[in-house]
Every structure is written in structure tokens, then in C-alpha cells.
Write a protein that holds these residues in place. Sequence first.
Motif, mmCIF file in Angstrom:
data_model
loop_
_atom_site.group_PDB
_atom_site.id
_atom_site.type_symbol
_atom_site.label_atom_id
_atom_site.label_comp_id
_atom_site.label_asym_id
_atom_site.label_seq_id
_atom_site.Cartn_x
_atom_site.Cartn_y
_atom_site.Cartn_z
ATOM 1 N N PRO A 170 3.035 3.080 -4.149
ATOM 2 C CA PRO A 170 2.657 4.141 -4.774
ATOM 3 C C PRO A 170 3.381 5.293 -4.687
ATOM 4 O O PRO A 170 3.738 6.361 -5.332
ATOM 5 N N LEU A 171 3.842 5.632 -3.262
ATOM 6 C CA LEU A 171 4.691 6.617 -2.737
ATOM 7 C C LEU A 171 5.996 6.342 -2.690
ATOM 8 O O LEU A 171 7.112 7.109 -3.186
ATOM 9 N N LEU A 172 6.202 5.119 -2.322
ATOM 10 C CA LEU A 172 7.884 4.490 -2.341
ATOM 11 C C LEU A 172 8.520 4.495 -3.665
ATOM 12 O O LEU A 172 9.769 4.936 -3.588
ATOM 13 N N LEU B 86 12.763 6.125 -7.030
ATOM 14 C CA LEU B 86 13.073 6.278 -8.385
ATOM 15 C C LEU B 86 13.551 7.841 -8.759
ATOM 16 O O LEU B 86 14.177 7.929 -9.891
ATOM 17 N N LEU B 87 12.761 8.682 -8.125
ATOM 18 C CA LEU B 87 13.006 10.114 -8.536
ATOM 19 C C LEU B 87 13.722 10.887 -7.526
ATOM 20 O O LEU B 87 15.008 11.479 -7.636
ATOM 21 N N PHE B 88 13.185 10.951 -6.238
ATOM 22 C CA PHE B 88 13.939 11.667 -5.245
ATOM 23 C C PHE B 88 15.277 11.033 -4.842
ATOM 24 O O PHE B 88 16.240 11.715 -4.901
ATOM 25 N N LYS C 51 0.825 -1.080 0.023
ATOM 26 C CA LYS C 51 -0.052 -0.054 0.034
ATOM 27 C C LYS C 51 0.914 1.156 0.141
ATOM 28 O O LYS C 51 0.343 2.469 -0.344
ATOM 29 N N LEU C 52 1.981 1.011 0.679
ATOM 30 C CA LEU C 52 2.956 2.331 0.463
ATOM 31 C C LEU C 52 3.656 2.209 -0.835
ATOM 32 O O LEU C 52 4.117 3.409 -1.082
ATOM 33 N N ALA D 175 17.230 8.827 -6.383
ATOM 34 C CA ALA D 175 17.858 8.673 -7.361
ATOM 35 C C ALA D 175 18.588 9.852 -7.793
ATOM 36 O O ALA D 175 19.707 10.220 -8.186
ATOM 37 N N GLY D 176 17.740 11.166 -7.498
ATOM 38 C CA GLY D 176 18.248 12.445 -7.964
ATOM 39 C C GLY D 176 19.233 12.684 -6.925
ATOM 40 O O GLY D 176 20.517 13.207 -7.153
ATOM 41 N N ILE D 177 19.068 12.542 -5.660
ATOM 42 C CA ILE D 177 20.104 12.616 -4.528
ATOM 43 C C ILE D 177 21.367 11.658 -4.840
ATOM 44 O O ILE D 177 22.386 12.271 -4.937
ATOM 45 N N PRO E 76 7.982 6.210 -6.447
ATOM 46 C CA PRO E 76 8.737 7.692 -6.945
ATOM 47 C C PRO E 76 9.651 8.205 -5.936
ATOM 48 O O PRO E 76 10.499 8.700 -6.487
ATOM 49 N N TYR E 77 9.612 7.859 -4.802
ATOM 50 C CA TYR E 77 10.637 8.538 -3.888
ATOM 51 C C TYR E 77 11.784 7.933 -4.128
ATOM 52 O O TYR E 77 12.883 8.547 -3.958
#
Lengths: 294, 261
Positions: A18-20, A25-27, A15-16, A29-31, A22-23
Amino acid sequence: MSCRSEQFTGGVVLKLLPLLLPYLLLFMAGIFLCLAQSMGKFLPVPSSLQNFEAYVRIFEDSSFYACFAFSLYVAFLSTIISVISGAFLAYGLWKLPAWLRQAGIIYKIPLILPHIAVGFVVLVFWSKTGILASVAHTLGVIDSADSFPNILYAGNGLGMILAYALKGTSFVMLMLLALLSGFDQRQVQSARMLGASRFRIFFRVVLPRLMPGIHTSFIILFLYSFGAFDIPYLLSESQPGMLSIRVYNLFFKRDLVNRPEAMAILVLMFLFAAVFIFLYSRAVSGLSSSERKI
Amino acid sequence: MKNLIFFSLCALLFISPLLVLTVYSFAPGWKFPQLIPEHLSARAFVFIYQQWTAIGKSIFISVLYSLASVLLTLIMCYFPAAVLAQKEFKGKKLVEGFLITPALVPPMSFALGLHYMLIKLGLADTFTGVVLILSIFSYPYMLRALMAGFQVLGNRYSLCAQNLGAGFWRTLFRVELPLLLPALVAGGSVVFLVAFSEYFLVFLIGGGAVPSFTGYLFPLLTSSDRSLASLLSLGFLLVPLLLFLFLEMTITRIYRKKGMN
């Protein structure tokens, strides 16, 4: 509501997700890419700065410390002003009779305006030929634009501090009015009847209720003004600049070879933010537990 | 009396910027040391009328990517918010703390790294890329609002609906979402405002290929034409206000129809 403590089960993870996703793969990964590029990896153009060389270069440069200190100073002063004025204005607004309180919704105006528009407002009001200079001239306080104090480009960051403070005051008011709406006016009245002074009522009855909101707004505003780009880009002076502007210049304007240095500054800013959040929340929880003992 | 003085002080602080921007919109030649402009002109309005295709397009795209960010953050946060609000599990505080960080750390620190990744994926300079970066930056506000909503709501209503035989989607669309509407509107408004007023991230990932209202406004703010900049800045107040008004009216109408208050 179930109070049974479960393990971090598959259902929870699912259930987490959908947020985990993008967190990570995007956030994250960006860091991660920021960290990797600061060490000379994954660069569009290879750089001679490998491993920790960019960091060494930063730490040997005294102008970096000046920028860091300047960013801290702008962030700290603007946040303190926002929190103090926001707390007093929110309390004042809350005490107004209902019909005036409704009109008090105007406090949201700086929240809706974007940062760059608030920066523009500061420019229009405080420049040497701005509205306040005209007011001072009409009142006979100054006789020419040159005698109006140099607020915006004197190298003390006052323009940025004013812009952040205006936006921040509204933000603090929003946070605190939400807390105050659940607070009974009669508590203030009974404190008054028991002979408490206004000063005492604010600091001993109202303020303790507001502290959670004040801490949250302090963290958010301080870190935002420490690292944000929009307002410094519009209002900043050249020396010493905000860290975000330094990163921007290294990243976009100069040679691609400097990219690891820009990324290394960002990594340091990120670490500073993480440490600040950690220490601040520990200090606050320590404070509130010692208060409870009393 | 004391109340009125306090209120006037607030008005001076919060209304005077609007007042000055409004006067500037009508008075391009307003200069020091005039306290009141000597000449009025509709030059800024004429300019906007002439440039409407470009300005209107930038506003439209800005509204579009902001609304898309609201929708995407809603999809991202809906089930996680329910879990975080209603379930207890080990490490919950830690997960919550980590999930809130994108709104706190300097946005440049992940945006510049992400920019490189989006270039590789072919998503830089695209509408999708802009929505992605704005969503990852602003979802914590949606998450917090929805969590607060779920905490108030509890899971009794959805349990009831399920016991009465409603399926997953039916429970979601007919029971949970309507009851969560206030929380959704609160979170959505903040996400919309953050996305609509962001300059740097859109300029970085959009790269000029995605028009934006902030991108259109920025060069004008530093130009000498304060009249035009003032008028367009007022647009930043007008667009969200009109949108919120429309939203409020729609919601009231829906509630009336269903006989709720």
C-alpha cells in the motif's frame, strides 16, 4: 516481537505494497519525469535543450552559483538559529514548575500557523513601518520610518531567515520536549549537588541526551528551508533569489523552452538533498561511535 | 521569579504575533508610528461576513482535502508501519530510509514532474489530484507515528484476539485500531496541519479550480489591507484548534463509554 531475521519475503512485500505502490507510481515517477524533462524528453512542447545541454547552461551561468550559495546561507543560518534557540527554550520550559509548563503549550502557535502566515507576521513586525519600528519610534530610538534598519529587502535574506527561525524554533522545541519528557529531573539535581555549574549541566548532562533530536531537526529544517517555496515567494528579494524562486520563474513565467533548465535545477537540488542526508547521517553515526569508545 | 521572567520571554516570542494580528483585525487604520491604534473598526469582520460564501467554501474545501489526506495516508501507512515496526528483514533500514525521503527532499522536485503526469491522467485541477500530492508529501509523518505506536503495542494483543477466534477485520477494528488511537491522532494531526497550511502544492495541482484557504489568503498578505489578512491568518489557528478540541472531546467520550481511561 520476532527477532528472527527473515529474507525480504513475499509476505513482507505484500504488506508494504500500500505504501510501495504510491511511492513508486507518484513519488519516483515524479522524480523520474523531472529527470527526463531536464534532458529534453516527455516535454509538453519540444525544447532545443537536449540531453545534458540544460545542465551545461546552468553550470556556465554564474548567477546559478550565487542563488545556490544564497539558498545554502539562508537555510544554514535559519536552521542554526532554530536549533540553538529551540534547545535552550525547550530545556528552560522543561525546568519550569508544572503549572507554568502547562501554559508553555503556547510554543506550538508558530507550528500551527502556515508558513505564509508566519511570513506575514515577520512582514508586520520587521518592515520599515512595522510594529518594531513603531516601538523604536515611541522609545525615541528612531525619528522616522527611514531610520529603521532595512531588514526585509536589503538583499541579505534576513526576512526569510527570521520567518524560518520562528517556525523552526517551535519545531525543535516539539522534538526536544518529546525527548526531555522521558528524562529524570533528578539527574540534573544530582549533577547540581555534585557541584556542576549550570553551564556544565546543560552541555554535559542534558545536551548529549538531546543530540538525536537535534540531528533529526537539523536535517529536516535545513533541507526544508533550502528547497521550499512558500516563504521565499512572500518575502524574497530579487537578486540573488532562492533556488525555488528561480525554478518557479523559469517554469511558469518565461518561455516553455526553458523548462529543461528549471527541471535540471530541481534535479541538482534533489541530488544535493540526497547527498546531504547521506553525509550527515554518516558523520553523525561516526561521531556517536567514537563517543562510545570514550 | 526567574521562572516567570523566562516564561514572559517565551510569551513575548510566541504570543506577541497573535496579539498584533488580533489588534490589526480590529484596527484597519493602524499605521506607523502609532504604538496603539487610534481608531478601531469592524471593517474586516464586515468584509468576512459579506464574502462568507467564498471564504467559507475555501475553508470547507481545505478542511475536506486535509481530512481526505489524513485518511489516505492512514490507509497507505497502516500495514507497512506494522511490518516495519514488528518484523526484521534484510534491507529494512534501507527501505525505511527511502520511504522517509518525500518529506525531506524539495517538494518541487517531484511535484513539477508529477504535475505533468496528473495532467496526462486528467487529475490536474481536481480534488483527487490535490489529495494525492498532499498525501505523497505528508505520509512520512503518519508512517513514523504509526511505527512508534506499533513498537509500543507489540503484536501480543492481535495474537491474543486471533487465538480467541477473531478474524482479520475484527482484530483490526476492535483491537488494533482502538489501541493505536493515540499514535493515529498524533500522526493524523501532523498530516492535517501540513496539508491544511500548504500553499504551493495546492496552488500547483489545484490550479485555482480547487478552492483553498491558503490560496484565498495569499493575495491578501501582500495587499495593503493588513487588517483583513490578519483576521484570516487567525482563522488558520482557529480552524485546527476547533477541530482538535472536537476530536479530543469525542475520544474522551468514547473512552468513557467503554470504561477506559
